[in-house]
Write a protein that holds these residues in place. Structure first.
Motif, PDB file in Angstrom:
ATOM      1  N   CYS A  26       7.608 -50.059 -30.265  1.00 45.03           N
ATOM      2  CA  CYS A  26       7.980 -48.551 -30.013  1.00 45.03           C
ATOM      3  C   CYS A  26       6.998 -47.342 -30.618  1.00 45.03           C
ATOM      4  N   ALA A 207      14.987 -42.687 -30.139  1.00 49.27           N
ATOM      5  CA  ALA A 207      15.781 -41.768 -29.097  1.00 49.27           C
ATOM      6  C   ALA A 207      15.253 -40.284 -29.518  1.00 49.27           C
ATOM      7  N   CYS A 211       8.891 -40.593 -28.426  1.00 52.04           N
ATOM      8  CA  CYS A 211       8.734 -42.052 -28.212  1.00 52.04           C
ATOM      9  C   CYS A 211       8.597 -42.315 -26.636  1.00 52.04           C
ATOM     10  N   SER A 215      13.682 -44.669 -20.559  1.00 58.40           N
ATOM     11  CA  SER A 215      14.530 -43.790 -20.752  1.00 58.40           C
ATOM     12  C   SER A 215      16.101 -44.530 -20.929  1.00 58.40           C
ATOM     13  N   LYS A 218      16.277 -45.502 -24.559  1.00 58.78           N
ATOM     14  CA  LYS A 218      16.862 -44.293 -25.401  1.00 58.78           C
ATOM     15  C   LYS A 218      18.344 -43.996 -25.163  1.00 58.78           C
ATOM     16  N   VAL A 310      19.001 -37.650 -27.194  1.00 58.30           N
ATOM     17  CA  VAL A 310      17.426 -37.801 -27.327  1.00 58.30           C
ATOM     18  C   VAL A 310      16.836 -36.300 -27.751  1.00 58.30           C
TER      19      VAL A 310
END
Ligand SMILES: Cc1cc2nc3c(=O)[nH]c(=O)nc-3n(C[C@H](O)[C@H](O)[C@H](O)COP(=O)(O)O)c2cc1C
Length: 322
Positions: A26, A207, A211, A215, A218, A310
């Motif tokens: 990540c 999140a 990043c 999705s 997240k 997020v």
């Protein structure tokens, strides 16, 4: 411990004692830069930078430098089991020093050679530890601080609570950073109140808008509660914290009989772990990019409990320190 007087803020020249821990896969360069730019310190995960995000190592560091001039760190996984990989780490360390990196977070092996290599450069070496035995070895190797990975952490979690780990390691006399379980202002304050000089977060920063994770990943973090975090050996061969997604529930988190034998047997465990680790590099990369369309291997820690949306890295950091 107040934020103003933290060892980390003073020695690294950062505003808040908040580290965005290295995360395979990540840690995209934009995330690392955003955390440093917002007053914390972002840490580069070299395999993530080169294999997942497709930068040559030196060029990747220079790219981050175009996004922020503030301090960044480098994570080195220095396990000795692969000579080739250890050599690669030495090469990355040399390049990072040439590029002006002054903060190194080592994990898994003996950091003595890293400490020797950075001597005289003004750089700091902090070592990841989950207990007193490994912490003492790192102290003997001359590290400048310890990242105390507790039983709430994402990635390879520890087994000890943040409180006990602090009490066990404080007598060693080095600055301690709390890693694991921090997702909101309350948990951040609680860690500093215990005496930790700073915090290392992973899950909270996945999140974030910066990043590049899919999705689905997240959203899974936003939706999850602490009870949804389980440990599995199916990824790297040693327990890793993941969200108990539909995929995990269907597939199960336990390794099969043969794999268990190979992973537990002292003669075969290094080979077996190596096999699993290399395979997981591909699996995790695919999950990061394709989300639920691939396999929902979503690594995360119990800090998911405090994460309800997020948002940008800057507002996450402002939210923590408010
Ligand atoms: C997806 C993910 C990948 C991680 N990869 C690494 C890694 O490559 N090297 C490392 O030293 N720590 C790794 N960690 C641990 C983090 O750097 C950090 O210590 C941890 O995430 C803190 O716990 P938290 O997730 O509850 O904030 C990883 C954690 C996560 C969530």
């Amino acid at each position: 411990m107040t934020q103003q007087h933290s060892f980390l803020t003073q020695h690294l020249g950062i505003e808040h004692p908040i580290i965005c821990g290295a995360m395979y896969p990540c840690s995209n360069p934009e995330l690392v830069a955003a955390v440093s730019e917002a007053g914390g310190v972002g840490v580069v995960q070299p395999i993530s930078l080169t294999f997942v995000h497709k930068h040559q190592f030196r060029e990747g560091l220079r790219y981050i430098r175009t996004l922020t001039q503030k301090p960044i760190g480098l994570n080195l996984l220095i396990e000795k089991s692969s000579k080739k990989y250890l050599e690669k780490n030495k090469e990355w360390l040399g390049i990072a020093l040439e590029e002006g990196v002054k903060f190194f977070i080592t994990a898994l092996g003996n950091p003595d050679w890293v400490v020797r290599r950075v001597e005289g450069s003004g750089a700091l070496v902090f070592h990841d530890t989950t207990d007193k035995i490994w912490a003492k070895k790192a102290v003997d190797a001359g590290v400048h601080g310890l990242i105390c990975v507790n039983n709430r952490a994402g990635g390879h979690a520890g087994q000890i609570s943040p409180e006990k780990l602090y009490n066990d390691l404080a007598p060693l006399g080095l600055p301690l950073v709390c890693a694991g379980g921090i997702g909101d202002a309350e948990s951040y304050r609680a860690a500093l109140k215990l005496g930790y000089q700073g915090v290392q977060l992973g899950t909270r920063f996945i999140a974030s808008t910066e990043c590049s994770a899919h999705s689905d990943y997240k959203q899974a973090i936003v939706n999850a509660e602490a009870a949804d975090i389980i440990l599995t050996r199916k990824l790297t061969g040693v327990p890793v914290a993941v969200i108990n997604t539909k995929f995990m529930r269907e597939r199960g988190s336990e390794v099969g009989g043969v794999a268990k034998f190979l992973l537990d047997n002292p003669r075969t465990k290094h080979f077996a772990r190596m096999f699993y680790s290399v395979r997981s590099l591909f699996e995790l990369k695919q999950s990061l990019n394709k989300g639920a369309d691939y396999k929902e291997y979503f690594q995360a820690g119990k800090s998911v409990a405090g994460i309800d949306r997020v948002e940008s890295v800057a507002s996450i950091i402002q939210g923590l320190v408010r």
